[in-house]
Design an enzyme around this catalytic site. Structure first.
Site, PDB file in Angstrom:
ATOM      1  N   HIS A 122       1.844   5.083  -2.693  1.00 32.00           N
ATOM      2  CA  HIS A 122       2.145   6.260  -2.476  1.00 32.00           C
ATOM      3  C   HIS A 122       3.446   6.733  -2.769  1.00 32.00           C
ATOM      4  O   HIS A 122       3.647   7.776  -3.419  1.00 32.00           O
ATOM      5  CB  HIS A 122       1.765   6.537  -1.030  1.00 32.00           C
ATOM      6  CG  HIS A 122       0.520   6.249  -0.405  1.00 32.00           C
ATOM      7  ND1 HIS A 122      -0.582   6.814  -1.289  1.00 32.00           N
ATOM      8  CD2 HIS A 122      -0.062   5.663   0.730  1.00 32.00           C
ATOM      9  CE1 HIS A 122      -1.722   6.345  -0.646  1.00 32.00           C
ATOM     10  NE2 HIS A 122      -1.569   5.666   0.499  1.00 32.00           N
ATOM     11  N   HIS A 136       0.846  -1.180  -0.142  1.00 34.09           N
ATOM     12  CA  HIS A 136       0.118   0.098  -0.019  1.00 34.09           C
ATOM     13  C   HIS A 136       1.028   1.160  -0.061  1.00 34.09           C
ATOM     14  O   HIS A 136       0.585   2.182  -0.771  1.00 34.09           O
ATOM     15  CB  HIS A 136      -1.025   0.007   1.238  1.00 34.09           C
ATOM     16  CG  HIS A 136      -1.727   1.334   1.520  1.00 34.09           C
ATOM     17  ND1 HIS A 136      -3.171   1.176   1.095  1.00 34.09           N
ATOM     18  CD2 HIS A 136      -1.348   2.334   1.991  1.00 34.09           C
ATOM     19  CE1 HIS A 136      -3.632   2.575   1.394  1.00 34.09           C
ATOM     20  NE2 HIS A 136      -2.730   3.125   1.754  1.00 34.09           N
ATOM     21  N   GLU A 137       1.787   1.241   1.027  1.00 31.29           N
ATOM     22  CA  GLU A 137       2.668   2.637   1.074  1.00 31.29           C
ATOM     23  C   GLU A 137       3.778   2.679  -0.006  1.00 31.29           C
ATOM     24  O   GLU A 137       3.819   3.829  -0.300  1.00 31.29           O
ATOM     25  CB  GLU A 137       3.338   2.557   2.409  1.00 31.29           C
ATOM     26  CG  GLU A 137       2.653   2.433   3.473  1.00 31.29           C
ATOM     27  CD  GLU A 137       2.060   3.487   3.847  1.00 31.29           C
ATOM     28  OE1 GLU A 137       2.187   4.718   3.173  1.00 31.29           O
ATOM     29  OE2 GLU A 137       0.848   3.514   4.511  1.00 31.29           O
TER      30      GLU A 137
END
Length: 424
Positions: free
Chosen positions: A25, A21-22
């Site tokens: 980003h 997920h990170e």
């Protein structure tokens, strides 16, 4: 031993999901020219840190619970404030190349008290050297280092490398990329599961097996029938079948099936089962979906299973507006750990399925329009697109704080509900 194994599997699954997920980003922030100050694996005290040539500091932290990225200018508090005692490291041109905020002095460090500073636009620090009374202005390099209280080195961020300097679509993509990566992970893992399973359930409404002695068999339903309507509701997928049947426990309905190109009306009294003592009863008629074994079908299972989870979760969230809020709709770390303990001994296929399920759920939850979540940030991006300018940082900060408080209260409530359900 069982408990230790459960904890290890849970930590591995959760960490993989959060790090993926990170990374979403991180990747799109880099593409937008936003400085990623830190990419951390784990939480809490730092165990290891290494700064890359790209200016990002990569850290491993003590608590193996996911990770995070720190984007310059996004919901971050500046590490250096007026009045602080810091140490400045200067180059031959008297330009600041490092600012030490720790209590440990660096070699050739000039101790000063910060008067005022601008580390975004004009890149300077006004400070009073120890032993003097007059403030001196020092120019700060655009690649200067800040040594934070725990010893972590991060790079300063001139205005052109900060989140607020990216255009609105770059911001939106950076915020959306985390949940997007969760959906991509889910598709890949579900596809792997599809390759590992003996067969995969069809996404159509075709019936594979009918269990003898259950309502469907008693009503005359046969393997190969395709359900096209239940109680007047049109059916097009197996998710429609499950959702409709499960929502009507104990009811007698007309089910229309297609058999040999003919529509047949069958009257079925839907059975009622209760999964656990504190759950609501759900409907059941005793049928399984048709199975597929083709390679393409197995690979496509990644997409169909992911979409099935998304539709199911959205259905649950939508029911909050029709049936009211129910805390039992949510599960926190305790519920996740309990679920992990149930799948940990069922083999790699079940564990992978569980990971894909959690990844999809995390992606959806993060897209909810709640401040502090990715969905809340995207809403702010949309407001910026409509207004032609962003909200002030003060207003965004207040909105974010409200979101954090709401999520904190919700997490406490969900965790307490989980503990009460499991232990009392």
């Amino acid at each position: 031993m069982q408990t230790l194994q459960t904890i290890i599997v849970f930590l591995i699954i959760f960490s993989i999901i959060v790090v993926i997920h990170e990374f979403g980003h991180y990747y799109f922030a880099k593409r937008a020219g936003i400085l990623v100050r830190e990419f951390a694996i784990g939480m809490g005290p730092k165990l290891f840190a290494k700064q890359g040539k790209d200016g990002t500091t990569y850290t491993i932290r003590m608590l193996p619970l996911g990770g995070y990225v720190r984007l310059a200018g996004l919901n971050e508090e500046e590490a250096i404030q007026a009045g602080m005692q810091v140490g400045l490291v200067l180059d031959d041109q008297e330009q600041v190349i490092a600012i030490n905020t720790t209590e440990r002095s660096e070699v050739d460090e000039l101790p000063v008290q910060v008067d005022q500073l601008d580390l975004a636009n004009e890149m300077y620090i006004d400070a009073i050297p120890v032993g003097q009374t007059e403030s001196v202005r020092y120019s700060v390099s655009k690649i200067a280092q800040i040594i934070e209280a725990d010893g972590t080195r991060v790079q300063v961020s001139p205005i052109e490398t900060r989140y607020e300097s990216a255009n609105v679509w770059q911001k939106m993509m950076t915020n959306f990329a985390g949940p997007m990566n969760n959906f991509i992970l889910s598709v890949i893992v579900f596809a792997i599961v599809g390759l590992m399973m003996p067969a995969i359930p069809s996404s159509s409404s075709e019936i594979g097996d009918v269990i003898e002695g259950n309502p469907a068999a008693e009503a005359g339903m046969l393997s190969g029938d395709r359900i096209i309507e239940i109680d007047g509701q049109s059916i097009s997928s197996w998710n429609d079948v499950l959702g409709t049947i499960q929502s009507m426990p104990g009811e007698t309905v007309i089910v229309v099936v297609e058999r040999d190109n003919q529509a047949l009306d069958l009257t079925i009294e839907i059975g009622s089962i209760q999964v656990s003592d504190d759950s609501q009863p759900v409907g059941q008629i005793g049928v399984y979906a048709a199975q597929k074994t083709g390679l393409i079908d197995r690979l496509l299972y990644g997409f169909t299973a992911t979409w099935g989870v998304i539709a199911s979760v959205l259905g649950v969230l939508g029911s909050m507006f029709t049936k009211g809020f129910d805390i039992n709709m949510f599960g926190g770390p305790v519920a996740m750990a309990e679920a992990t303990s149930e799948v940990v001994n069922q083999g790699y296929t079940t564990i992978l399925y569980f990971m894909a399920l959690l990844s999809t759920n995390l992606g959806i939850v993060n897209l909810l329009p709640i401040p502090a979540l990715d969905g809340g940030k995207i809403v702010l991006n949309l407001i910026e697109a409509v207004r032609g300018k962003p909200l002030s940082q003060e207003k965004e900060g207040i909105i974010t704080i409200i979101g954090v408080i709401f999520l904190f209260i919700l997490m406490i409530a969900v965790t307490w509900n989980d503990i009460s359900r499991v232990f009392f």
